[in-house]
Design an enzyme around this catalytic site. Structure first.
Site, PDB file in Angstrom:
ATOM      1  N   LYS A 153     -31.445  14.848  -9.796  1.00 45.83           N
ATOM      2  CA  LYS A 153     -32.681  15.502 -10.245  1.00 45.83           C
ATOM      3  C   LYS A 153     -32.441  16.232 -11.575  1.00 45.83           C
ATOM      4  CE  LYS A 153     -35.165  13.773  -7.048  1.00 45.83           C
ATOM      5  NZ  LYS A 153     -35.268  14.139  -5.654  1.00 45.83           N
TER       6      LYS A 153
HETATM    7  C1  LIG Z   1     -35.717  13.632  -4.247  1.00 45.10           C
HETATM    8  C2  LIG Z   1     -37.093  13.783  -3.678  1.00 45.10           C
HETATM    9  C3  LIG Z   1     -37.336  14.458  -2.473  1.00 45.10           C
HETATM   10  C4  LIG Z   1     -36.229  14.916  -1.570  1.00 45.10           C
HETATM   11  O1  LIG Z   1     -35.332  15.753  -2.193  1.00 45.10           O
HETATM   12  P1  LIG Z   1     -33.994  16.156  -1.386  1.00 45.10           P
HETATM   13  O2  LIG Z   1     -33.516  17.367  -2.130  1.00 45.10           O
HETATM   14  O3  LIG Z   1     -33.064  14.990  -1.514  1.00 45.10           O
HETATM   15  O4  LIG Z   1     -34.366  16.444   0.010  1.00 45.10           O
HETATM   16  C5  LIG Z   1     -38.630  14.644  -2.064  1.00 45.10           C
HETATM   17  N1  LIG Z   1     -39.667  14.172  -2.784  1.00 45.10           N
HETATM   18  C6  LIG Z   1     -39.487  13.500  -3.934  1.00 45.10           C
HETATM   19  C7  LIG Z   1     -40.680  13.022  -4.686  1.00 45.10           C
HETATM   20  C8  LIG Z   1     -38.194  13.268  -4.405  1.00 45.10           C
HETATM   21  O5  LIG Z   1     -38.012  12.570  -5.537  1.00 45.10           O
END
Ligand SMILES: *Cc1c(COP(=O)(O)O)cnc(C)c1O
Length: 384
Positions: A186
């Site tokens: 991210k």
């Molecule tokens: C990555 C992501 C999540 C989940 O994030 P985690 O930290 O891995 O639980 C949820 N929604 C979207 C749109 C994502 O891209």
């Protein structure tokens, strides 16, 4: 030196991050403690204050805790876009409620607000927009719709740090609760991690209790009652969603770099845009006038006049060492979510999915690496 391959993503971890984690390891305190408190305070301050930030071990946990605190349970309906990661919908099922999938707007890739309004029933309790790829949903209009129907908003901001809607930062621009992700790929990372943000003290209090086993430490005054260190009450069957201090130490350094990261991604986007302007590609949706985009993902869609289809385009990129991803196969096409979509149609998400590819876009990408991606993409689409 010529570049033979470019990964889809590589995290940007510097000496400062390594030193911060090392210091935490040497400190003797590993789990939730002073570093996490500092990370939460810094995150709330980064958003300009006026909110509580509660650190958790994933965005999925953040979404789950947010819905729980909004009182979602069996019999309730929660509106979710079909073009998202499965986590957005699965947390609705954790609580025994029903996800109602809605198509996206092909112009923005965000949930289609007209279809949101059409999907509202007396059972609807919450709407969960996703700021897709970091492009903000129209939160002004969504808030108006929610208020008209007495609904709450939990925004999935896993892609959207930093971003803003009409000058107001994500986390404060109309949602009741916001969930951020610090997953490894991210816009900033703690390896695994997330943050729940809310301006509502009652929601924040519930989330803090449910984050750690339903333990209510505030029943005793921590500072004046000598029993506070060892007597506590458990008020609900809570969860184990707290973030470690190791992760928070990493997060504090990454948060300090978040604006620089955002600026670097925007520069890379401008370079891709210029290099691809004459190609048979639909370039990523622009932010709405007055909004700011985090540019988590650079998603192109192959136009009908492209010399290759999407699947062959991906194969050609892979053969030449370019890492790609697809965001996303829509949820209504997935085995687990099909039963929730009977009678529904999702033409926009189906169309986007049939022609989209996410190209490498990350803070640690070098000019040469991006140059190589551009060269290969141009070669496949013009050289063929
Ligand atoms: C990555 C992501 C999540 C989940 O994030 P985690 O930290 O891995 O639980 C949820 N929604 C979207 C749109 C994502 O891209």
């Amino acid at each position: 030196m010529s570049i033979t391959s470019v990964p889809f993503f590589r995290p940007s971890i510097g000496e400062e991050e390594i030193a911060a984690v090392t210091e935490c390891l040497r400190s003797g305190w590993l789990t939730t403690g002073p570093k996490t408190a500092a990370f939460e305070a810094a995150f709330a301050a980064y958003l300009g204050g006026g909110v509580e930030a509660i650190a958790v071990n994933s965005a999925t946990a953040a979404l789950h805790l947010g819905l729980e605190a909004l009182g979602v349970g069996p019999g309730d309906e929660v509106i979710v876009p079909t073009l998202t990661f499965t986590a957005t919908a699965e947390v609705v099922r954790y609580l025994g409620a029903t996800p109602v999938l809605v198509d996206v707007d092909a112009e923005t890739l965000c949930i289609d607000l007209e279809r949101v309004e059409a999907a509202i029933t007396p059972q609807t309790k919450v709407v969960m927009p996703v700021h897709f790829a970091g492009r903000m949903c129209d939160m002004t209009r969504l808030r108006q719709i929610a208020d008209r129907h007495g609904l709450r908003i939990l925004d999935d901001a896993a892609h959207a740090l930093p971003a803003h809607h009409q000058g107001v930062t994500v986390g404060k621009c109309g949602a009741d609760v916001t969930a951020f992700s610090f997953y490894a790929n991210k816009t900033m990372t703690t390896g695994e991690g997330g943050m729940v943000v809310t301006a509502d003290p009652a929601i924040a209090a519930r989330i803090k209790v449910m984050r750690l086993h339903g333990i209510d430490r505030d029943v005793f005054n921590r500072f004046t009652d000598p029993r506070a260190s060892w007597v506590y009450d458990v008020v609900a069957p809570g969860f184990k969603y707290n973030l470690t201090d190791i992760a928070s130490a990493l997060g504090l350094v990454q948060l300090g770099r978040a604006n620089d990261f955002g600026r670097i991604r925007a520069e890379r986007v401008a370079r891709y845009d210029a290099a691809f302007a004459d190609l048979p590609l639909i370039l990523p949706p622009r932010p709405a006038e007055g909004d700011g985009h985090s540019w988590h993902l650079y998603i192109v869609q192959l136009r009908e006049d492209a010399p290759v289809n999407r699947d062959d385009f991906i194969l050609a990129l892979k053969e030449r060492g370019i890492g790609i991803s697809v965001h996303y196969r829509p949820l209504h096409q997935m085995t687990v979510w099909k039963p929730f979509c009977e009678g529904g149609t999702f033409p926009q998400a189906d169309l986007v999915f049939s022609r989209c590819v996410s190209l490498p876009l990350f803070m640690a990408m070098s000019d040469a690496e991006q140059g190589r991606v551009i060269e290969v993409v141009r070669d496949i689409l013009v050289g063929a």
